[in-house]
Every structure is written in structure tokens, then in C-alpha cells.
Design a protein around this motif. Sequence first.
Motif, PDB file in Angstrom:
ATOM      1  N   ASN A 168       0.831  -1.194   0.000  1.00 48.46           N
ATOM      2  CA  ASN A 168       0.000   0.000   0.000  1.00 48.46           C
ATOM      3  C   ASN A 168       0.870   1.250   0.000  1.00 48.46           C
ATOM      4  OD1 ASN A 168      -2.352   1.617   0.221  1.00 48.46           O
ATOM      5  ND2 ASN A 168      -2.026   1.757   2.432  1.00 48.46           N
ATOM      6  N   VAL A 169       1.366   1.622   1.125  1.00 50.05           N
ATOM      7  CA  VAL A 169       2.218   2.812   1.232  1.00 50.05           C
ATOM      8  C   VAL A 169       3.668   2.384   1.436  1.00 50.05           C
ATOM      9  CG1 VAL A 169       2.779   4.866   2.593  1.00 50.05           C
ATOM     10  CG2 VAL A 169       0.387   4.254   2.190  1.00 50.05           C
ATOM     11  N   MET A 170       4.550   2.974   0.671  1.00 54.34           N
ATOM     12  CA  MET A 170       5.988   2.798   0.874  1.00 54.34           C
ATOM     13  C   MET A 170       6.568   4.157   1.258  1.00 54.34           C
ATOM     14  SD  MET A 170       7.078   0.118  -2.122  1.00 54.34           S
ATOM     15  CE  MET A 170       8.473  -0.538  -1.186  1.00 54.34           C
ATOM     16  N   ALA A 171       7.509   4.129   2.141  1.00 50.55           N
ATOM     17  CA  ALA A 171       8.018   5.399   2.665  1.00 50.55           C
ATOM     18  C   ALA A 171       9.497   5.304   3.000  1.00 50.55           C
ATOM     19  CB  ALA A 171       7.235   5.804   3.913  1.00 50.55           C
ATOM     20  N   ALA A 187      22.049  10.739   8.423  1.00 50.95           N
ATOM     21  CA  ALA A 187      21.187   9.854   9.203  1.00 50.95           C
ATOM     22  C   ALA A 187      21.231   8.457   8.596  1.00 50.95           C
ATOM     23  CB  ALA A 187      19.751  10.377   9.205  1.00 50.95           C
ATOM     24  N   VAL A 188      20.633   7.530   9.309  1.00 52.78           N
ATOM     25  CA  VAL A 188      20.341   6.227   8.729  1.00 52.78           C
ATOM     26  C   VAL A 188      18.952   6.328   8.114  1.00 52.78           C
ATOM     27  CG1 VAL A 188      19.998   3.772   9.135  1.00 52.78           C
ATOM     28  CG2 VAL A 188      21.766   5.008  10.402  1.00 52.78           C
ATOM     29  N   TYR A 189      18.844   5.960   6.852  1.00 55.60           N
ATOM     30  CA  TYR A 189      17.583   6.044   6.128  1.00 55.60           C
ATOM     31  C   TYR A 189      16.963   4.647   6.042  1.00 55.60           C
ATOM     32  CZ  TYR A 189      18.420  10.883   4.887  1.00 55.60           C
ATOM     33  OH  TYR A 189      18.607  12.236   4.943  1.00 55.60           O
ATOM     34  N   TYR A 190      15.688   4.571   6.413  1.00 53.54           N
ATOM     35  CA  TYR A 190      14.978   3.307   6.464  1.00 53.54           C
ATOM     36  C   TYR A 190      13.831   3.288   5.458  1.00 53.54           C
ATOM     37  CZ  TYR A 190      17.318   2.660  10.969  1.00 53.54           C
ATOM     38  OH  TYR A 190      18.239   2.531  11.969  1.00 53.54           O
ATOM     39  N   CYS A 191      13.679   2.172   4.819  1.00 50.03           N
ATOM     40  CA  CYS A 191      12.527   1.920   3.949  1.00 50.03           C
ATOM     41  C   CYS A 191      11.417   1.328   4.811  1.00 50.03           C
ATOM     42  CB  CYS A 191      12.959   0.952   2.856  1.00 50.03           C
ATOM     43  SG  CYS A 191      11.677   0.474   1.702  1.00 50.03           S
ATOM     44  N   TYR A 192      10.187   1.676   4.501  1.00 53.04           N
ATOM     45  CA  TYR A 192       9.041   1.224   5.301  1.00 53.04           C
ATOM     46  C   TYR A 192       7.874   0.874   4.390  1.00 53.04           C
ATOM     47  CZ  TYR A 192       4.911   1.634   8.285  1.00 53.04           C
ATOM     48  OH  TYR A 192       3.728   1.412   8.939  1.00 53.04           O
ATOM     49  N   ALA A 193       7.182  -0.203   4.758  1.00 49.78           N
ATOM     50  CA  ALA A 193       5.954  -0.594   4.060  1.00 49.78           C
ATOM     51  C   ALA A 193       4.860  -0.729   5.099  1.00 49.78           C
ATOM     52  CB  ALA A 193       6.149  -1.907   3.319  1.00 49.78           C
ATOM     53  N   ASP A 194       3.732  -0.030   4.891  1.00 53.13           N
ATOM     54  CA  ASP A 194       2.717  -0.047   5.950  1.00 53.13           C
ATOM     55  C   ASP A 194       1.900  -1.330   5.946  1.00 53.13           C
ATOM     56  OD1 ASP A 194      -0.223   1.762   4.779  1.00 53.13           O
ATOM     57  OD2 ASP A 194       1.167   0.463   3.677  1.00 53.13           O
ATOM     58  N   TYR A 238      -1.528 -11.335   4.415  1.00 46.92           N
ATOM     59  CA  TYR A 238      -1.273  -9.909   4.529  1.00 46.92           C
ATOM     60  C   TYR A 238      -0.132  -9.668   5.525  1.00 46.92           C
ATOM     61  CZ  TYR A 238      -5.588  -9.023   1.978  1.00 46.92           C
ATOM     62  OH  TYR A 238      -6.559  -8.982   1.013  1.00 46.92           O
ATOM     63  N   PHE A 239       0.526  -8.554   5.367  1.00 47.58           N
ATOM     64  CA  PHE A 239       1.557  -8.164   6.323  1.00 47.58           C
ATOM     65  C   PHE A 239       1.400  -6.682   6.649  1.00 47.58           C
ATOM     66  CE2 PHE A 239       4.332  -5.645   3.609  1.00 47.58           C
ATOM     67  CZ  PHE A 239       4.043  -6.119   2.335  1.00 47.58           C
ATOM     68  N   TYR A 240       1.945  -6.315   7.784  1.00 43.87           N
ATOM     69  CA  TYR A 240       1.795  -4.940   8.265  1.00 43.87           C
ATOM     70  C   TYR A 240       3.095  -4.455   8.879  1.00 43.87           C
ATOM     71  CZ  TYR A 240      -3.088  -6.296   7.866  1.00 43.87           C
ATOM     72  OH  TYR A 240      -4.280  -6.748   7.390  1.00 43.87           O
ATOM     73  N   ASP A 241       3.430  -3.183   8.629  1.00 47.77           N
ATOM     74  CA  ASP A 241       4.523  -2.478   9.325  1.00 47.77           C
ATOM     75  C   ASP A 241       5.856  -3.194   9.235  1.00 47.77           C
ATOM     76  OD1 ASP A 241       2.141  -1.631  11.845  1.00 47.77           O
ATOM     77  OD2 ASP A 241       2.876  -0.384  10.194  1.00 47.77           O
ATOM     78  N   TYR A 242       6.462  -3.160   8.069  1.00 47.04           N
ATOM     79  CA  TYR A 242       7.786  -3.725   7.894  1.00 47.04           C
ATOM     80  C   TYR A 242       8.809  -2.640   7.601  1.00 47.04           C
ATOM     81  CZ  TYR A 242       7.101  -8.698   8.277  1.00 47.04           C
ATOM     82  OH  TYR A 242       6.874  -9.952   8.774  1.00 47.04           O
ATOM     83  N   TRP A 243       9.998  -2.859   8.171  1.00 48.61           N
ATOM     84  CA  TRP A 243      11.096  -1.916   8.011  1.00 48.61           C
ATOM     85  C   TRP A 243      12.290  -2.606   7.380  1.00 48.61           C
ATOM     86  CZ3 TRP A 243      10.623   3.192   9.443  1.00 48.61           C
ATOM     87  CH2 TRP A 243       9.540   3.511  10.269  1.00 48.61           C
ATOM     88  N   GLY A 244      13.035  -1.854   6.611  1.00 44.81           N
ATOM     89  CA  GLY A 244      14.317  -2.332   6.144  1.00 44.81           C
ATOM     90  C   GLY A 244      15.367  -2.160   7.232  1.00 44.81           C
ATOM     91  N   GLN A 245      16.592  -2.619   6.940  1.00 44.86           N
ATOM     92  CA  GLN A 245      17.678  -2.550   7.914  1.00 44.86           C
ATOM     93  C   GLN A 245      18.324  -1.171   7.962  1.00 44.86           C
ATOM     94  OE1 GLN A 245      18.605  -5.062  10.110  1.00 44.86           O
ATOM     95  NE2 GLN A 245      16.649  -5.823   9.357  1.00 44.86           N
ATOM     96  N   GLY A 246      18.101  -0.365   6.967  1.00 40.78           N
ATOM     97  CA  GLY A 246      18.639   0.989   6.958  1.00 40.78           C
ATOM     98  C   GLY A 246      19.920   1.100   6.160  1.00 40.78           C
ATOM     99  N   THR A 247      20.140   2.286   5.642  1.00 38.71           N
ATOM    100  CA  THR A 247      21.370   2.592   4.922  1.00 38.71           C
ATOM    101  C   THR A 247      21.875   3.958   5.382  1.00 38.71           C
ATOM    102  OG1 THR A 247      22.391   2.743   2.717  1.00 38.71           O
ATOM    103  CG2 THR A 247      20.158   3.617   2.923  1.00 38.71           C
ATOM    104  N   GLN A 248      23.151   4.044   5.631  1.00 35.80           N
ATOM    105  CA  GLN A 248      23.735   5.262   6.184  1.00 35.80           C
ATOM    106  C   GLN A 248      23.961   6.299   5.085  1.00 35.80           C
ATOM    107  OE1 GLN A 248      24.675   6.069   9.522  1.00 35.80           O
ATOM    108  NE2 GLN A 248      24.980   8.119   8.609  1.00 35.80           N
ATOM    109  N   VAL A 249      23.540   7.511   5.368  1.00 33.75           N
ATOM    110  CA  VAL A 249      23.834   8.660   4.507  1.00 33.75           C
ATOM    111  C   VAL A 249      24.604   9.670   5.350  1.00 33.75           C
ATOM    112  CG1 VAL A 249      22.872  10.621   3.248  1.00 33.75           C
ATOM    113  CG2 VAL A 249      21.853   8.344   2.999  1.00 33.75           C
TER     114      VAL A 249
END
Length: 122
Positions: free
Chosen positions: A32-35, A91-98, A107-118
Motif C-alpha cells: 500500500n504505502v511505501m516510505a 542519518a540512517v535512512y529506512y525503507c518502510y511498508a505499511d 497480509y503483512f503490516y509495518d515492515y522496516w528495512g535494515q537501513g542505509t547510512q547517509v
Amino acid sequence: QVQLGESGGGSVQAGGSLRLSCAASPRIFSINVMAWYRQAPGKQRELVAEITRGGALNYADSALGRFIISRDNAKNMVFLQMSSLKPEDTAVYYCYADRGQLYNGDYFYDYWGQGTQVTVSS
């Protein structure tokens, strides 16, 4: 079954650009939403930008005019083009899927990636 993997982080001088990518695991049918969120040392995680499956956008004030979020629904990928970077973008930037659905119907809800440093240097 659900994984989000970020790439594209790194170190850049102020005024430079970076493009972040996030790929979802192949078992995912739709999202649905990616952020993109970020978390700087000693600060809370904050929203940078989000995009719905239909393409509706929302940006943090700090990202307006400098960052562009986009997605590829067919590949379940989300991107963040960052320009005119500032040291405060470090910052560390994280990908998110609601929420989303797997090909097996689950179905799945509220998943985060491990992050990537910027890191942006002045």
C-alpha cells in the motif's frame, strides 16, 4: 517472507546528490504505502517522504524541493532521489511498508528495512 532491502547510501559533500533504492522480497504481491524514514544520532526516527500505490505523495518540510520519492509497483521498489544535500541530512535512512499482500494471500503490516547510512559532510 517479507524483507525490505535498502541500497544507495554513502558519503557525499554538502550540495551533492544520492539516490536510495529499496527492494521488497519477491514473495510480495502488492504494497500500500511505501516510505522513507530517517534517524539521526540522538534523535527520533522521522518521516522523510511517502508514496501510496496510487502515487499520492507526502513529504516532510525538510525534504520539500530537494528530495523526490518514486516507486515501481511492478517490482515493489521505492526510490528516494536526494539533491542539495545538507549536513543535517546525515542519518540512517529506512525503507518502510505499511501493509501489503503476499502472493499466497497472506497480509503483512509495518515492515522496516535494515537501513542505509547517509553521511553529508560540510
